[in-house]
Design an enzyme around this catalytic site. Structure first.
Site, short mmCIF file in Angstrom:
data_model
loop_
_atom_site.label_atom_id
_atom_site.label_comp_id
_atom_site.label_asym_id
_atom_site.label_seq_id
_atom_site.Cartn_x
_atom_site.Cartn_y
_atom_site.Cartn_z
N ARG A 1 0.82 -0.98 -0.02
CA ARG A 1 0.02 -0.11 0.06
C ARG A 1 0.73 1.36 0.06
O ARG A 1 0.41 2.44 -0.19
CB ARG A 1 -0.95 -0.19 1.23
CG ARG A 1 -2.12 -1.11 1.36
CD ARG A 1 -2.77 -1.27 2.40
NE ARG A 1 -1.95 -2.24 3.18
CZ ARG A 1 -2.25 -2.89 4.47
NH1 ARG A 1 -3.35 -2.33 4.90
NH2 ARG A 1 -1.54 -3.54 5.19
N ASN B 1 -7.47 -3.43 17.04
CA ASN B 1 -6.43 -3.94 17.27
C ASN B 1 -5.27 -3.12 17.19
O ASN B 1 -4.92 -2.72 16.03
CB ASN B 1 -6.41 -5.43 16.73
CG ASN B 1 -4.83 -6.12 16.73
OD1 ASN B 1 -4.05 -5.99 17.92
ND2 ASN B 1 -4.57 -7.22 16.08
N ASN C 1 0.52 2.03 6.94
CA ASN C 1 0.33 1.36 5.69
C ASN C 1 0.49 2.16 4.49
O ASN C 1 0.78 1.54 3.40
CB ASN C 1 -1.08 0.56 5.74
CG ASN C 1 -1.19 -0.35 6.99
OD1 ASN C 1 -0.17 -0.90 7.36
ND2 ASN C 1 -2.32 -0.29 7.47
N ARG D 1 26.53 20.01 6.59
CA ARG D 1 26.36 18.41 6.09
C ARG D 1 27.30 17.66 7.01
O ARG D 1 27.81 17.95 7.76
CB ARG D 1 26.60 18.15 4.72
CG ARG D 1 25.75 18.87 3.70
CD ARG D 1 26.34 18.84 1.95
NE ARG D 1 26.80 17.55 1.73
CZ ARG D 1 27.67 17.36 0.86
NH1 ARG D 1 28.27 18.68 0.19
NH2 ARG D 1 27.92 16.26 0.47
N ASN E 1 39.67 33.84 8.99
CA ASN E 1 38.33 34.43 8.31
C ASN E 1 38.39 33.77 7.07
O ASN E 1 39.37 33.83 6.01
CB ASN E 1 38.75 36.00 8.45
CG ASN E 1 37.29 36.35 7.86
OD1 ASN E 1 36.48 36.71 8.41
ND2 ASN E 1 37.61 36.96 6.29
N ARG F 1 47.02 34.95 -8.45
CA ARG F 1 46.22 35.62 -9.49
C ARG F 1 47.02 36.26 -10.47
O ARG F 1 48.09 36.54 -10.09
CB ARG F 1 45.02 36.17 -9.00
CG ARG F 1 45.69 37.59 -8.43
CD ARG F 1 44.53 38.43 -7.68
NE ARG F 1 45.20 39.71 -7.14
CZ ARG F 1 44.95 40.17 -5.90
NH1 ARG F 1 44.28 39.55 -5.01
NH2 ARG F 1 45.60 41.28 -5.50
C1 UD1 Z 1 -2.54 -5.85 11.26
C2 UD1 Z 1 -3.53 -6.65 12.25
C3 UD1 Z 1 -4.71 -5.69 12.43
C4 UD1 Z 1 -4.13 -4.57 13.48
C5 UD1 Z 1 -3.08 -3.87 12.59
C6 UD1 Z 1 -2.50 -2.67 13.42
C7 UD1 Z 1 -3.20 -9.12 11.58
C8 UD1 Z 1 -3.84 -10.21 10.79
N1 UD1 Z 1 -3.89 -7.69 11.59
O1 UD1 Z 1 -3.21 -5.41 10.30
O2 UD1 Z 1 -5.62 -6.78 13.37
O3 UD1 Z 1 -5.23 -3.83 13.58
O4 UD1 Z 1 -2.11 -4.92 11.94
O5 UD1 Z 1 -1.58 -1.93 12.61
O6 UD1 Z 1 -2.21 -9.13 12.34
N2 UD1 Z 1 4.11 -9.04 8.09
C9 UD1 Z 1 5.07 -10.01 8.11
N3 UD1 Z 1 4.64 -11.06 7.18
C10 UD1 Z 1 3.67 -11.37 6.74
C11 UD1 Z 1 2.49 -10.17 7.02
C12 UD1 Z 1 2.81 -9.11 7.68
O7 UD1 Z 1 6.17 -9.72 8.38
O8 UD1 Z 1 3.56 -12.43 6.21
C13 UD1 Z 1 4.37 -7.70 9.07
C14 UD1 Z 1 4.54 -6.52 8.08
O9 UD1 Z 1 5.75 -6.19 7.69
C15 UD1 Z 1 3.99 -5.48 9.28
C16 UD1 Z 1 3.24 -6.17 10.30
O10 UD1 Z 1 3.51 -7.68 10.14
O11 UD1 Z 1 5.09 -4.83 9.72
C17 UD1 Z 1 1.70 -6.15 10.23
O12 UD1 Z 1 1.16 -6.30 8.76
P1 UD1 Z 1 0.26 -5.54 7.96
O13 UD1 Z 1 -0.01 -6.22 6.67
O14 UD1 Z 1 0.57 -4.17 8.01
O15 UD1 Z 1 -0.99 -5.78 8.81
P2 UD1 Z 1 -2.31 -4.87 8.92
O16 UD1 Z 1 -3.39 -5.12 7.67
O17 UD1 Z 1 -1.89 -3.38 9.17
CA CA Z 2 -0.06 -2.24 9.28
#
Ligand code: UD1
Ligand code: CA
Length: 454
Positions: free
Chosen positions: A18, A173, A230, A319, A363, A426
């Site tokens: 996303r 959640n 997301n 920097r 300077n 110069r």
């Molecule tokens: C998830 C929760 C949702 C909650 C929300 C909060 C689940 C099924 N859903 O949804 O209930 O409200 O977070 O922010 O858990 N990831 C992996 N491997 C995978 C899938 C995901 O490592 O196969 C990691 C992603 O990188 C991410 C995290 O798990 O950091 C959450 O995954 P994401 O797809 O963002 O879940 P949400 O749809 O946001």
């Molecule tokens: Ca998420």
């Protein structure tokens, strides 16, 4: 009583579809720091010793970021992205060591605080098998909904699978779950993928635990603590929240921010006492500003140490590797990189100082450039204390200007200048009286009047 041991599993394997970006989601930055770095620092600050980071195949950059922030963290690769429970099980080896508590933290919730992580563990000490971080978002779209009964948590329903009635629930959640170490593996192994996305949802742990006659609870916190990212829109909102917090912290610590809403800070920006920051200043990573310094408008600082009572800008660019000694002055349109400008030295206008040392009280005249790059390598310029570099001088590195030396303006300096010497690099000026009109060849013919030859 012996302190309970804890393993944190940070899930960072998601592709971040996303975000519409080639960069893994957890490497996007908020307040100048990756989402992953925020989460890992919170885990470390919460005193959790064992950390497992779950990354996707080929995500060496994510592994490197984890190592950089938390060298002790172990990384595990989730070969296929089959959901959050599947991801947690990628760290099975660590779970099998049977820590008392396991925290599963999502890598895309950068605002999680150490105190919140600690709080989520307390129900485990009181016998719960699962504790879920809950919150009431202003917009619940995309979050799993918590189905509760009194203080019991019954189930978590993912939005895609929720009924209209379940979607109307505003308790969501937060994406952080604490699991008791003695039942975690049994629960995780029972999670199936019978849902719309055919994913193994960590959230199913709640119903499964209850089916095993174990207790699940929700711990409610503020939205800003668990904001998940997301999309780019959510990333921007998170940045706004982070900036507000950082500005408030700076103001509370006594920094004068004339127009706080125009100043951008990094999570690691450090200020001494009586620092003034004028409107429209950007602080990138690793900047420290000591007591009494003034940062004038439209300056951009990254990786710089600004000494006491230094004046920077307006329109200055510092920097990485810049160190400004006490009382130094870096004025408008001056760029400094990988250079030490010692106490009291001045470069007030239009200069580039790179790979250099500028001695105390030297300077640097307007338009001075250290020519540090020859097209293939970088070279150093050393300017002694009390040296005077006339305006519009090119210092062709490697080159040294001795203490107290004087370089005439407009010089191209290619050889070292001894201490206290005068260097004029110069061509001599040539005067031809009355010649100016000869050069005005663009004048229409007929009107041209050349002076008689001298
Ligand atoms: C998830 C929760 C949702 C909650 C929300 C909060 C689940 C099924 N859903 O949804 O209930 O409200 O977070 O922010 O858990 N990831 C992996 N491997 C995978 C899938 C995901 O490592 O196969 C990691 C992603 O990188 C991410 C995290 O798990 O950091 C959450 O995954 P994401 O797809 O963002 O879940 P949400 O749809 O946001
Ligand atoms: Ca998420």
């Amino acid at each position: 009583m012996k302190a309970r041991t804890c393993l944190a599993i940070v899930l960072a394997a998601g592709e971040g579809t996303r975000m519409h970006s080639a960069r893994p989601k957890v490497l996007h930055a908020v307040a100048g720091r990756s989402l992953l770095a925020h989460v890992l620092s919170a885990v470390a600050e919460a005193g959790i010793k064992a950390t497992a980071v779950v990354i996707g195949p080929g995500q060496d950059d994510v592994a490197a970021e984890a190592k950089r922030v938390l060298p002790a963290a172990a990384t595990f690769v989730q070969r296929q992205r089959r959901g959050t429970a599947h991801a947690a099980l990628a760290a099975k080896v660590a779970i099998e060591r049977r820590p008392d508590d396991i925290l599963v933290v999502y890598g895309d919730t950068p605002f999680i605080r150490p105190a919140t992580l600690k709080r989520l563990r307390t129900p485990l000490a009181a016998g719960a098998a699962v504790a879920v971080l809950a919150f009431r978002p202003s917009d619940p779209a995309g979050y799993g909904r918590l189905i509760t009964s009194g203080d019991e948590l019954i189930a978590i329903r993912e939005e895609a699978d929720a009924t209209a009635r379940e979607r109307a629930i505003d308790l969501c959640n937060g994406g952080i779950m604490a699991l008791a170490g003695n039942s975690a593996l049994a629960i995780l192994k029972r999670i199936g993928n019978h849902n719309r996305k055919r994913e193994f949802y960590l959230t199913d742990a709640v119903e499964i635990a209850r089916g095993m006659k174990l207790r699940a609870v929700a711990v409610e916190v503020e939205e800003d603590d668990v904001r998940g990212i997301n999309t780019k829109g959510q990333l921007a909102e998170a940045e706004a929240v982070a900036q507000q917090r950082l500005r408030k912290a700076a103001l509370d610590a006594g920094v004068t921010l004339v127009a706080p809403e125009t100043v951008f800070l990094s999570a690691d920006t450090k200020f001494g006492r009586d620092v003034v920051v004028e409107p429209y200043v950007v602080f990138g990573e690793k900047v420290r500003v000591e007591d009494g310094a003034v940062i004038h408008s439209f300056s951009h600082l990254v990786g710089a140490h600004v000494g006491k009572a230094v004046s920077v800008g307006p329109f200055a660019r510092l920097r990485p590797g810049t160190r400004l000694g006490d009382g130094a002055r870096i004025g408008n349109f001056v760029e400094v990189k990988e250079a030490v400008v010692e106490a009291g030295a001045k470069a007030n206008h239009l200069s580039y100082i790179g790979d250099a040392v500028v001695g105390a009280d030297a300077n640097i005249g307007a338009g001075t450039i250290t020519c540090n790059y020859d097209g293939s390598a970088k070279h150093r310029t050393e300017i002694g204390k009390d040296a005077f570099i006339g305006s519009n001088t090119a210092l062709v590195a490697p080159v040294k200007i001795g203490d107290g030396a004087y370089v005439g303006s407009g010089s191209v300096i290619t050889e070292n200048v001894p201490a206290r010497a005068l260097a004029l690099g110069r061509g001599r000026q040539v005067i031809k009286e009355g010649w100016a009109a000869r050069l005005r060849v663009h004048k229409p013919p007929g009107k041209k009047k050349l002076p008689s030859k001298q």
